[in-house]
Design a protein around this motif. Sequence first.
Motif, PDB file in Angstrom:
ATOM      1  N   GLY A 448      14.565 130.291  -0.753  1.00  0.00           N
ATOM      2  CA  GLY A 448      13.391 129.425  -0.813  1.00  0.00           C
ATOM      3  C   GLY A 448      12.268 129.931   0.081  1.00  0.00           C
ATOM      4  O   GLY A 448      11.088 129.867  -0.287  1.00  0.00           O
ATOM      5  N   LEU A 449      12.632 130.466   1.231  1.00  0.00           N
ATOM      6  CA  LEU A 449      11.601 130.971   2.155  1.00  0.00           C
ATOM      7  C   LEU A 449      10.937 132.235   1.606  1.00  0.00           C
ATOM      8  O   LEU A 449       9.724 132.428   1.772  1.00  0.00           O
ATOM      9  N   VAL A 450      11.722 133.091   0.942  1.00  0.00           N
ATOM     10  CA  VAL A 450      11.113 134.262   0.284  1.00  0.00           C
ATOM     11  C   VAL A 450      10.138 133.783  -0.794  1.00  0.00           C
ATOM     12  O   VAL A 450       9.002 134.286  -0.918  1.00  0.00           O
ATOM     13  N   ALA A 451      10.576 132.778  -1.556  1.00  0.00           N
ATOM     14  CA  ALA A 451       9.706 132.248  -2.619  1.00  0.00           C
ATOM     15  C   ALA A 451       8.425 131.669  -2.013  1.00  0.00           C
ATOM     16  O   ALA A 451       7.325 131.859  -2.546  1.00  0.00           O
ATOM     17  N   ARG A 452       8.568 130.967  -0.886  1.00  0.00           N
ATOM     18  CA  ARG A 452       7.380 130.354  -0.251  1.00  0.00           C
ATOM     19  C   ARG A 452       6.367 131.421   0.142  1.00  0.00           C
ATOM     20  O   ARG A 452       5.168 131.292  -0.107  1.00  0.00           O
ATOM     21  N   LYS A 453       6.855 132.494   0.762  1.00  0.00           N
ATOM     22  CA  LYS A 453       5.924 133.544   1.202  1.00  0.00           C
ATOM     23  C   LYS A 453       5.317 134.254  -0.017  1.00  0.00           C
ATOM     24  O   LYS A 453       4.143 134.613  -0.018  1.00  0.00           O
ATOM     25  N   ALA A 454       6.136 134.448  -1.041  1.00  0.00           N
ATOM     26  CA  ALA A 454       5.626 135.110  -2.253  1.00  0.00           C
ATOM     27  C   ALA A 454       4.512 134.279  -2.881  1.00  0.00           C
ATOM     28  O   ALA A 454       3.490 134.810  -3.325  1.00  0.00           O
ATOM     29  N   ARG A 455       4.737 132.982  -2.930  1.00  0.00           N
ATOM     30  CA  ARG A 455       3.693 132.104  -3.503  1.00  0.00           C
ATOM     31  C   ARG A 455       2.401 132.201  -2.703  1.00  0.00           C
ATOM     32  O   ARG A 455       1.296 132.209  -3.264  1.00  0.00           O
ATOM     33  N   GLU A 487      10.124 123.354  -4.653  1.00  0.00           N
ATOM     34  CA  GLU A 487       8.808 123.575  -5.270  1.00  0.00           C
ATOM     35  C   GLU A 487       8.428 125.058  -5.176  1.00  0.00           C
ATOM     36  O   GLU A 487       7.882 125.641  -6.114  1.00  0.00           O
ATOM     37  N   ASP A 488       8.722 125.668  -4.014  1.00  0.00           N
ATOM     38  CA  ASP A 488       8.409 127.098  -3.862  1.00  0.00           C
ATOM     39  C   ASP A 488       9.228 127.943  -4.842  1.00  0.00           C
ATOM     40  O   ASP A 488       8.709 128.885  -5.448  1.00  0.00           O
ATOM     41  N   LEU A 489      10.495 127.614  -4.958  1.00  0.00           N
ATOM     42  CA  LEU A 489      11.338 128.370  -5.900  1.00  0.00           C
ATOM     43  C   LEU A 489      10.843 128.177  -7.332  1.00  0.00           C
ATOM     44  O   LEU A 489      10.750 129.134  -8.108  1.00  0.00           O
ATOM     45  N   GLU A 490      10.508 126.952  -7.670  1.00  0.00           N
ATOM     46  CA  GLU A 490       9.974 126.698  -9.023  1.00  0.00           C
ATOM     47  C   GLU A 490       8.682 127.482  -9.244  1.00  0.00           C
ATOM     48  O   GLU A 490       8.428 127.995 -10.340  1.00  0.00           O
ATOM     49  N   GLY A 491       7.897 127.627  -8.174  1.00  0.00           N
ATOM     50  CA  GLY A 491       6.621 128.327  -8.279  1.00  0.00           C
ATOM     51  C   GLY A 491       6.761 129.795  -8.643  1.00  0.00           C
ATOM     52  O   GLY A 491       5.829 130.403  -9.186  1.00  0.00           O
ATOM     53  N   VAL A 492       7.938 130.374  -8.359  1.00  0.00           N
ATOM     54  CA  VAL A 492       8.157 131.773  -8.749  1.00  0.00           C
ATOM     55  C   VAL A 492       9.222 131.854  -9.854  1.00  0.00           C
ATOM     56  O   VAL A 492       9.863 132.880 -10.033  1.00  0.00           O
ATOM     57  N   ALA A 550      23.620 140.612  -5.594  1.00  0.00           N
ATOM     58  CA  ALA A 550      22.735 140.587  -4.428  1.00  0.00           C
ATOM     59  C   ALA A 550      22.658 139.170  -3.875  1.00  0.00           C
ATOM     60  O   ALA A 550      23.010 138.203  -4.553  1.00  0.00           O
ATOM     61  N   SER A 551      22.172 139.049  -2.644  1.00  0.00           N
ATOM     62  CA  SER A 551      21.986 137.728  -2.046  1.00  0.00           C
ATOM     63  C   SER A 551      20.862 136.998  -2.777  1.00  0.00           C
ATOM     64  O   SER A 551      19.977 137.631  -3.375  1.00  0.00           O
ATOM     65  N   PRO A 552      20.836 135.667  -2.732  1.00  0.00           N
ATOM     66  CA  PRO A 552      19.765 134.919  -3.414  1.00  0.00           C
ATOM     67  C   PRO A 552      18.354 135.370  -3.022  1.00  0.00           C
ATOM     68  O   PRO A 552      17.512 135.539  -3.915  1.00  0.00           O
ATOM     69  N   PRO A 553      18.041 135.615  -1.731  1.00  0.00           N
ATOM     70  CA  PRO A 553      16.656 136.057  -1.456  1.00  0.00           C
ATOM     71  C   PRO A 553      16.348 137.424  -2.056  1.00  0.00           C
ATOM     72  O   PRO A 553      15.217 137.675  -2.471  1.00  0.00           O
ATOM     73  N   LEU A 554      17.356 138.305  -2.137  1.00  0.00           N
ATOM     74  CA  LEU A 554      17.110 139.612  -2.771  1.00  0.00           C
ATOM     75  C   LEU A 554      16.911 139.457  -4.278  1.00  0.00           C
ATOM     76  O   LEU A 554      16.144 140.198  -4.892  1.00  0.00           O
ATOM     77  N   VAL A 555      17.606 138.492  -4.876  1.00  0.00           N
ATOM     78  CA  VAL A 555      17.403 138.233  -6.311  1.00  0.00           C
ATOM     79  C   VAL A 555      15.940 137.853  -6.556  1.00  0.00           C
ATOM     80  O   VAL A 555      15.292 138.351  -7.485  1.00  0.00           O
ATOM     81  N   VAL A 556      15.402 136.995  -5.683  1.00  0.00           N
ATOM     82  CA  VAL A 556      13.993 136.601  -5.835  1.00  0.00           C
ATOM     83  C   VAL A 556      13.099 137.839  -5.690  1.00  0.00           C
ATOM     84  O   VAL A 556      12.164 138.053  -6.470  1.00  0.00           O
TER      85      VAL A 556
END
Length: 924
Positions: A448-455, A487-492, A550-556
């Motif tokens: 989720g934190l990777v997704a947040r920064k990506a967004r 919400e961040d994950l949904e955003g990506v 891969a780990s979930p953040p690497l999948v993102v």
Amino acid sequence: MQSKRGRARPPHSAAPNEECSDTMTDTADLTISGRHHRIIDLPAEARTSLSRLPHILRIMLENVLRNAGEDAPQAKAAILNWLETGRSEEEISFLPSRVLMHDTTCGPALVDIAGMRASLAEAGHDPSRLNPVLPVDVSTDHSLGVDVSGSPDAVRLNMEREYGRNAERYRFMKWATRALTGFRVHPPGTGIMHTLNLERLASVIATAERDSVSWAMPDTLIGTDSHTPMINGIGVLGWGVGGLEAESVFFGMPVMIRVPDIVGVRLTGRLKQGVLATDLALSVTERLRRIDLTDRFVEFFGPGVSTLSAGDRAVVANMTPEFGANSGFFPIDEQTLRYLHETGRSADHVRLVEDYARRQGLWFDPEASPRFTDVVEIDLGAVEVSLAGPRRPQDRIPASQTVEAMAPLLAARPAPASAEQPGNGSVAIAAITSCTNTSDPRLLVAAGLVARKARAFGLTPPAWVKTSLAPGSPTAERYLRRVGLLEDLEGVGFGIVGYGCTTCIGNSGPLPAVIEQTMTERGIVPVAVLSGNRNFPGRVHPQLEAGFLASPPLVVAFALAGNVNRDILADPIARSSSGKGIRLADLWPTGAEIDAALAMAIDARDYDTSYAAAEASETWRVIDAPGTSLFPWDENSTYIRRPPFAGFGKGTLLGSYAAHPLLVLGDDITTDHISPAGAVPSRSEAAEYLIQRGENPRDLNVFASRRGNWEAMVRGLFTNKSVRNLLDPAIAPGFTIHVGSGEHLPLFRAAERYASEGASVVVVAGERYGMGSSRDWAAKGVALLGARAVLASSFERIHRSNLIGMGILPLRLPEDRHPTTLHLRPGDQILIDADPAAISPRCSVPVTIRRASGTAETFTAIAAIETGLEVETLCGGGIIPLILRRVINAEVTSRGSNAPQITGSGDDTVMSGWRPFGNVRGYP
Ligand code: SF4
């Protein structure tokens, strides 16, 4: 805690007034929060040996002392004698307190049970006597597919499809909850079985009433899924078995095992900043796969263990089948207690766990070095950010080396990806999936934190990436939403698609249209990147040959990159909305960021609330099901048909005979290869059969949901396109050459022909035959093909046991023989001399190959039989006839000699003295 010791006969005993003797067991009373519990006094029983035993054997010792009746002293001696060499040839009986299943292994078991009840009734017996003696929990998780993703309605729509496709199966499961005692089904939406087990079912220390006395004991289980050892992460001993072995256990037989080899894995150091539990699990898998762990247990010890959270440990333990062992056990300590608190277990219960573990020598000491069969050292500080792939889970690579890993697959296929269109190495599926990596909130929060920064940088995945998030637990939705990470994950693109196995088991739904089109037009090789535990070709999706774990953040991160054609650690992943190249370091959260988000996200009350809501599913409640003790078969059903093997059978398949080799296979044939789980191909024998019976050609469902219909399943055997029948290179997958006519026939047709001719058949295979999942259909299918024996260079443990369960003799080829060097051809015959009277564990079996050319050669194979119970099973024609005879013999005993009698092997001798704690149920 108050504790009082004494010597008493344990609760199985039939002679409570007898004076103390060798069969008496030390017991003690443990009082916690004013409640008294009787316990087996392990320190008194094992004395100075206790601290030298691995924790696994301490739990097994408690188990035999509590359950083995008059055999307990002998079993105790076998376990204590193990300390001399770290090895043993002696057998003990292990009696788990509960059984865990999922819908696709439970379905075939229920069909067996319904068939067995019908057979009992037809033979004049009371069918309701066939009832589980242990609690059985079933998770309905394995058939959920990702038909819809990237939509706010995805969960609802996928669940509607799930119920629509599986209504008949679910009615059948509901019949079982009414007809069988102690049989509990957790409906779709309650998550993945191993997450459910971790978060809800496991008690770590269980309690049960017996003769008005409350007993406390280690929670133990078997599960009909190879990833059952995930529960070892919180100190619960359990392992995966085949469905047939599970049936035998819940109908009253123990698991018979040799006192096992236990490999100690000594962990030192601590994980570096940025390295996650997935990286550790992949590293442990790579390291341990290098040694042969078949039939061996693994236990982690050393100071590094204390640095890992229970969530971290469960991720590692989950991958036990990938490293090839029976268990990946972590003993109980403070981290275990913290996990129990965080997942909503009561304070009293957590105290019971701590007091029991400390009192019984089951509390972990990071400085201790018990006796192990072998020891492997792993430095946690050396673990790096990793993936595994592209074709096997043990092929770990540094995260930077996906280009090198893909190179051999792409050598002759130049189809580069670009920013505009997919090519080789493009990510077709990016899935945060699987019990392995979605049960640990730390990993989902990191994603989720990777997704947040990506967004924040304005990044989104390219259109050809199919993204999905399928957590193992409905609780994940609550803790991710609480801190805005959902919400961040949904955003990506990583919106939740449901709570089940989905992509991990291959129910990944359709590929993006642009990927399918480019594969057809340009022959590209796209990949899946998933947080699962298996990536065999075709596992994740039948059209995908390559996959990276891969780990979930690497999948993102790989979803955002759109392909694996870069050094993900160094190269830019994508450009921000302002045109800046964004690297992984710009997205990767620090440990402190994860900790802070976790602290805000987790609320122990979520677990009760989420599961209660999922269990109360109205869609499940309104399913109507018969309340009869006999299941009313429907002749028109394409899902549930009475199987021919669920009866008294025709006796043993052992003997001296000449057989046609029906199939000759190479190495690494998995249970997926033998009996597929994925979609029924529209052009296949199985499809033709189903369509003839009125099924919709566009929605034939997956084989995993057809396991209640043996006629559909038998048509799918060995049809995986990578399976080659070495009898002749011209044979298509799923076919063989019928000797006599010379015709190429589908395997089941050839088997029918041989059966009508009275001819025997066998299967020949290479190394690691039957690796992969625990599905017993792989053995049932081979039995339906008429195989009397399987000759292989080596067998995976659960499949070997399933073969025996079906009465098929597994034979190990000598080291100097291999299917590729035997040069078997149609017309050759294999003569096997397996006289039932001469069969014993690991005995020699003479085998002769008689060539069609007239020459012959003889060698000695070894029976891959481990225990006396397995011999008995083979001699009795399989586990199902054995269970039926036991039921009838028990009925004869209680009704007297007027009841119909069945003679032969399979009487109650194995079970003398055993009374299982049938009311032990996990939390709550
Ligand atoms: S490993 Fe995959 S298929 Fe098996 S239980 Fe976990 S999520 Fe389901």
